[in-house]
Enzyme design. Structure first.
Site, mmCIF file in Angstrom:
data_model
loop_
_atom_site.group_PDB
_atom_site.id
_atom_site.type_symbol
_atom_site.label_atom_id
_atom_site.label_comp_id
_atom_site.label_asym_id
_atom_site.label_seq_id
_atom_site.Cartn_x
_atom_site.Cartn_y
_atom_site.Cartn_z
ATOM 1 N N GLU A 262 -13.592 -12.450 -6.623
ATOM 2 C CA GLU A 262 -12.309 -11.787 -6.940
ATOM 3 C C GLU A 262 -11.182 -12.333 -6.075
ATOM 4 O O GLU A 262 -10.007 -12.170 -6.399
ATOM 5 C CB GLU A 262 -12.379 -10.277 -6.661
ATOM 6 C CG GLU A 262 -13.419 -9.502 -7.423
ATOM 7 C CD GLU A 262 -14.730 -9.417 -6.664
ATOM 8 O OE1 GLU A 262 -15.019 -10.302 -5.829
ATOM 9 O OE2 GLU A 262 -15.491 -8.475 -6.927
ATOM 10 N N CYS B 179 -8.635 -2.408 3.317
ATOM 11 C CA CYS B 179 -8.629 -3.655 4.102
ATOM 12 C C CYS B 179 -9.970 -4.013 4.711
ATOM 13 O O CYS B 179 -10.170 -5.140 5.121
ATOM 14 C CB CYS B 179 -7.576 -3.640 5.202
ATOM 15 S SG CYS B 179 -6.967 -2.076 5.656
ATOM 16 N N GLU C 137 2.146 1.616 -3.429
ATOM 17 C CA GLU C 137 1.092 2.108 -4.325
ATOM 18 C C GLU C 137 0.866 3.610 -4.132
ATOM 19 O O GLU C 137 0.711 4.354 -5.108
ATOM 20 C CB GLU C 137 -0.212 1.336 -4.065
ATOM 21 C CG GLU C 137 -1.310 1.680 -5.062
ATOM 22 C CD GLU C 137 -2.610 0.898 -4.805
ATOM 23 O OE1 GLU C 137 -2.620 -0.029 -3.980
ATOM 24 O OE2 GLU C 137 -3.614 1.249 -5.451
ATOM 25 N N GLU D 255 -16.422 -11.778 2.729
ATOM 26 C CA GLU D 255 -15.269 -11.375 1.901
ATOM 27 C C GLU D 255 -14.504 -12.605 1.398
ATOM 28 O O GLU D 255 -14.117 -12.680 0.230
ATOM 29 C CB GLU D 255 -14.325 -10.482 2.721
ATOM 30 C CG GLU D 255 -13.111 -10.009 1.925
ATOM 31 C CD GLU D 255 -11.991 -9.469 2.817
ATOM 32 O OE1 GLU D 255 -11.841 -9.946 3.962
ATOM 33 O OE2 GLU D 255 -11.254 -8.582 2.353
ATOM 34 N N GLU E 31 0.831 -1.207 0.000
ATOM 35 C CA GLU E 31 0.000 0.000 0.000
ATOM 36 C C GLU E 31 0.871 1.264 0.000
ATOM 37 O O GLU E 31 0.567 2.235 -0.695
ATOM 38 C CB GLU E 31 -0.923 -0.015 1.223
ATOM 39 C CG GLU E 31 -2.262 0.642 0.963
ATOM 40 C CD GLU E 31 -3.313 0.210 1.974
ATOM 41 O OE1 GLU E 31 -4.222 -0.536 1.578
ATOM 42 O OE2 GLU E 31 -3.204 0.591 3.163
ATOM 43 N N SER F 231 -7.318 1.541 -2.768
ATOM 44 C CA SER F 231 -6.097 0.817 -3.124
ATOM 45 C C SER F 231 -6.492 -0.534 -3.723
ATOM 46 O O SER F 231 -7.538 -1.090 -3.389
ATOM 47 C CB SER F 231 -5.284 0.604 -1.845
ATOM 48 O OG SER F 231 -4.441 -0.493 -1.984
ATOM 49 N N CYS G 214 -11.585 -1.883 13.893
ATOM 50 C CA CYS G 214 -11.833 -3.319 14.110
ATOM 51 C C CYS G 214 -12.005 -3.684 15.586
ATOM 52 O O CYS G 214 -12.652 -4.685 15.893
ATOM 53 C CB CYS G 214 -10.690 -4.147 13.559
ATOM 54 S SG CYS G 214 -10.599 -4.113 11.786
ATOM 55 N N LYS H 235 -15.896 -10.201 7.078
ATOM 56 C CA LYS H 235 -14.785 -11.023 6.575
ATOM 57 C C LYS H 235 -15.278 -12.413 6.156
ATOM 58 O O LYS H 235 -14.662 -13.066 5.322
ATOM 59 C CB LYS H 235 -13.707 -11.182 7.648
ATOM 60 C CG LYS H 235 -13.035 -9.886 8.040
ATOM 61 C CD LYS H 235 -11.817 -9.603 7.209
ATOM 62 C CE LYS H 235 -11.171 -8.293 7.597
ATOM 63 N NZ LYS H 235 -10.341 -7.732 6.536
HETATM 64 FE FE1 HC1 Z 1 -9.057 -5.641 10.893
HETATM 65 FE FE2 HC1 Z 1 -7.378 -6.048 9.058
HETATM 66 S S1 HC1 Z 1 -7.088 -4.641 10.823
HETATM 67 S S2 HC1 Z 1 -9.516 -5.303 8.675
HETATM 68 O O1 HC1 Z 1 -9.344 -3.696 10.742
HETATM 69 O O2 HC1 Z 1 -6.717 -4.780 7.760
HETATM 70 O O3 HC1 Z 1 -11.379 -7.485 10.898
HETATM 71 O O4 HC1 Z 1 -8.317 -6.638 13.661
HETATM 72 O O5 HC1 Z 1 -7.863 -8.385 10.582
HETATM 73 O O6 HC1 Z 1 -7.538 -8.407 7.070
HETATM 74 O O7 HC1 Z 1 -4.564 -7.014 9.772
HETATM 75 C C1 HC1 Z 1 -10.557 -6.751 11.012
HETATM 76 C C2 HC1 Z 1 -8.635 -6.213 12.696
HETATM 77 C C3 HC1 Z 1 -8.039 -7.255 10.344
HETATM 78 C C4 HC1 Z 1 -7.459 -7.497 7.797
HETATM 79 C C5 HC1 Z 1 -5.595 -6.674 9.464
#
Ligand code: HC1
Ligand code: SF4
Length: 578
Positions: free
Chosen positions: A374, A307, A290, A369, A287, A327, A511, A366
C-alpha cells in the site's frame, strides 16, 4: 514487618516480597538473568528458569543450608540469607557455564556483542572455562521477515519474550515448543515469523537478554547507497532518536543530541539531512483535518491515529472488522518519503528513481512498513531503507566519528523545518496532543495560549482525558502497549467506546521505548528520562503548532493544495487491509 538477616545485616521488610527484592532494598546485588520486573508497564517475568540468582538459606539448627532461587522465594520471619558464600557463588557460575555449554561461541560476530546480558554475567561471575562439552542446538535462523531475526540457538529459555508478547502485548506469537534439550521459543507449529501474526513491535527484541531475537540489519545497504555516485541519498530522523542516541556514546539518558546527530549524518556523506518531524507536522495537517471532517460530517468516530505500523498490523490481524476506524493518514516517515520523491525531487530536478530515502527509526516495525504494497507506488518505495537508533549508533562508530566531540549543526531545508508539536510524537500522548493544538485553533478560530495539555501526558499505559474545544467536549483515549490497545478496541467492537479520538502506540511508553532504541536492560527510568527530554525539546522550539510550520504551509501552497484535498489524498493517505 518481617525480620530477615541478609549477610549478617539485620533488616525488616513487609510481608510478600522475595529475597531478591529484599536484597535489592538492602543494597545487596544478586545477579539475575531470566528475571525481569518492569513494574511501570506491569511486566514481571518470574520463571526462575536460569538459576543464576541462587542464595543460601541458613539453617542454624541442622547446619544444612539450602540453596534457593531468590527471585521466587518469599521472605519469612526470622529468615537468614547468605548471598556471598562459596556454595552460592559456585552454583551461579555453574548455571552460567551450563548455559554456555550449549551456546554458540561467536561473541565477536554476534549482533549483541558488548550488549549481551549472558556475556556480561559470565564476565561478572568470573567464568573462565566451560567444563562441559556435548551436543549443541542447531536450528536454522528465521530470517523470513523484513524486521526480526530469530536465532533459536542463542535462546536461553528465559521466557522474557513470551511474557512480553503474551501478557503485555497480548499478541500470543511466542511460546515454548518441544521438550527437554529440543525445546525452543517460536510461533505455534514453528511457522516462519513472517507467516505468524507478529506485529514486529520489537518489544521481545528489547527484552531478549541475548541475540535470540534481533532486528534485521540494514547497515550495509545504507553504506552501499552512500557509496553509489549515481544516488542522491537523503536521511530523516524520527522524533525519538535525538533523545536516545547519546546513550550509545556513554551520555546520560535524556541528553538531547539533535545537533551532533545532524553533524554526524552530514559527515557520513548523506546528500541531505532532514527530519521526520517535518513529516509529523504534515501528518497533523492531514490528521487534524480528517478529525474535523469526521466530526462535522457524522463519519466514523472514534478516529484512531495511524502512525505506528505495529499497531496497524495488530488491528489487521486481531480486529479486521474495525479497519475503518484508524485515520487514513500514512505515517510521518512514509509521508516524508513521498514528499522527498515528488516535491523535493521536482524542486531540485532530481530523478526520483535516483533518490534513496533512509529513515532512522526507534522502531523495528518501520522496516517492514516501508515494504508494504500500500505504501510503495508503482513498485517504487517511498522509503528505501530503515535503520534503527542502534544501527545508526554502530554506523557512526564504523565511520570513526567521535560523536561526543562533534559540533552541532542544523537540519537542511526545506524538509528540516519543524515545530514542537512534531517532537512530542516521540512519546505516548504526543500525537494526539499535537493534533489538538491544531484542531483547537482551526475549530475555534482563536489562538491557543497554553499549548501544553498535561491531562494527555503521563506514563500509564491506558489514559483518558477530555479537552474543551469551543462548545464541544472532545473525549480522548490514549493507549501505549498493545494489551492496552486491545482494551480500547474491544470497547469499540462492543459499541461501548466513549471516545472521539484515540492515540495508540504499540510500544509501552511510545516510540521513545521502541524496539530499535538503545537497550534499556530493564531500567525503565531511562525511558522516563527520554520522555522528559522530548518535552524539553518541545519547549525549546519557537513554533509549537504544526500549522505554524512555514515550510509546511509553503508545501501546501506550491504543491499539495488544501490539507485533506485531492492531491494530499493521493500522496499522503492510504487504506490498510490484510
Ligand atoms: Fe515514531 Fe512517528 S513518532 S511512529 O512514534 O509517527 O518509530 O520517534 O518516527 O513515522 O514522526 C517511531 C518516533 C516516528 C513516524 C513520527
Ligand atoms: Fe510478539 Fe511484538 Fe515480538 Fe512480534 S515483535 S513476537 S508481536 S513481542
Amino acid at each position: 514487618m518481617l525480620k530477615v538477616t541478609i549477610n549478617d545485616q539485620e533488616l525488616q521488610f513487609p510481608e510478600g516480597i522475595t529475597i531478591l527484592e529484599a536484597a535489592g532494598r538492602a543494597g545487596v546485588k544478586i545477579p539475575t538473568l531470566c528475571h525481569l520486573d518492569l513494574h511501570d508497564i506491569k511486566m514481571v517475568n518470574q520463571t526462575a528458569s536460569c538459576r543464576v540468582c541462587m542464595v543460601e538459606l541458613v539453617d542454624s539448627t541442622s547446619n544444612r543450608n539450602k540453596l534457593v532461587p531468590s527471585c521466587v522465594t518469599k521472605i519469612t520471619d526470622g529468615m537468614a540469607v547468605r548471598t556471598d558464600t562459596l556454595r552460592a557463588i559456585t552454583a551461579r557460575r555453574m548455571a552460567v557455564e551450563l548455559l554456555l555449554s550449549n551456546h554458540p561461541n561467536e561473541c565477536f560476530t554476534c549482533p549483541k556483542n558488548t550488549n549481551c546480558e549472558l556475556q556480561s554475567l559470565a564476565a561478572e561471575l568470573g567464568v573462565r572455562e566451560i567444563r562441559w562439552e556435548g551436543e549443541r542446538m542447531n536450528y536454522p535462523k528465521d530470517m523470513s521477515s523484513d524486521a526480526i531475526v530469530k536465532d533459536s540457538n542463542k535462546c536461553i529459555y528465559c521466557r522474557r519474550c513470551e511474557t512480553m508478547c503474551n501478557e503485555v502485548q497480548t499478541c500470543g506469537i511466542l511460546s515454548g515448543i518441544g521438550r527437554g534439550f529440543n525445546s525452543f521459543v517460536g510461533p505455534a507449529f514453528n511457522i516462519p515469523m513472517v507467516e505468524s501474526s507478529c506485529t514486529y513491535c520489537g518489544q521481545c527484541v528489547q527484552v531478549c537478554p541475548t541475540a535470540a531475537l534481533t532486528e534485521v540489519n540494514h547497515i550495509d545497504k545504507v553504506w552501499e547507497a552512500l557509496n553509489d555516485p549515481n544516488k542522491h541519498v537523503v536521511v530523516q530522523t524520527a522524533p525519538a532518536i535525538r533523545v536516545a542516541l547519546g546513550e550509545l556514546f556513554g551520555m546520560e539518558p535524556g541528553t538531547i543530541v539533535t545537533g551532533k546527530m545532524v553533524t554526524a549524518l552530514k559527515r557520513m556523506g548523506f546528500d541531505a539531512v532532514f527530519d521526520t518531524d517535518f513529516g509529523a507536522d504534515l501528518t497533523i495537517m492531514e490528521e487534524a483535518s480528517e478529525l474535523i471532517y469526521r466530526i462535522q460530517n457524522n463519519k466514523t468516530l472514534p478516529m484512531l491515529t495511524s502512525c505506528c505500523p505495529a499497531w496497524i498490523k495488530f488491528i489487521e490481524h486481531q480486529f479486521p472488522e474495525l479497519l475503518e476506524v484508524p485515520s487514513t493518514c500514512k505515517s510521518p516517515h512514509i509521508m516524508f518519503g513521498t514528499i522527498a520523491k515528488t516535491y523535493y525531487a521536482e524542486k531540485n530536478k532530481i530523478d526520483p528513481d535516483n533518490i534513496v530515502v533512509v529513515s532512522v527509526m526507534p522502531c523495528i516495525a518501520k522496516k517492514a512498513e516501508a515494504k508494504r504494497p500500500e505504501l510503495t507506488k508503482d513498485n517504487h518505495n517511498n522509503v528505501d531503507i530503515v535503520v534503527t537508533t542502534r544501527e545508526l549508533g554502530l554506523m557512526i562508530k564504523e565511520a570513526g566519528i567521535k560523536f561526543e566531540d562533534l559540533p552541532e549543526s542544523q537540519f537542511d531545508r526545506p524538509l528540516g523545518e519543524t515545530t514542537g508539536a512534531s517532537v512530542i510524537f516521540g512519546t505516548t500522548g504526543g500525537v494526539v496532543e499535537a493534533a489538538i493544538r491544531t484542531a483547537y485553533e482551526w475549530i475555534t478560530g482563536k489562538e491557543l495560549e497554553n499549548v501544553e495539555f498535561h491531562q494527555l501526558r503521563g506514563s500509564d499505559g491506558l489514559r483518558k482525558a477530555t479537552v474543551q474545544i469551543g462548545d464541544r467536549e472532545l473525549k480522548i483515549g490514549i493507549a501505549s502497549g498493545l494489551g492496552n490497545a486491545r482494551t480500547l478496541l474491544e470497547e469499540i467492537r462492543e459499541g461501548k467506546s466513549q471516545y472521539d479520538v484515540i492515540e495508540i502506540m504499540a510500544c509501552p511508553g511510545g516510540c521513545i521505548a521502541g524496539g530499535g532504541q538503545p537497550y534499556h536492560h530493564g531500567n525503565f527510568e531511562i525511558v522516563k528520562k527520554r520522555q522528559e527530554a522530548i518535552y524539553r525539546e518541545d519547549r525549546s522550539k519557537r513554533y509549537r503548532k504544526s500549522h505554524e510550520n512555514a515550510e509546511i504551509l509553503k508545501l501546501y501552497e506550491e504543491y499539495l493544495g488544501n490539507p485533506f484535498g485531492k492531491t494530499a489524498h493521493r500522496l499522503l493517505h492510504t487504506h490498510y487491509e490484510e
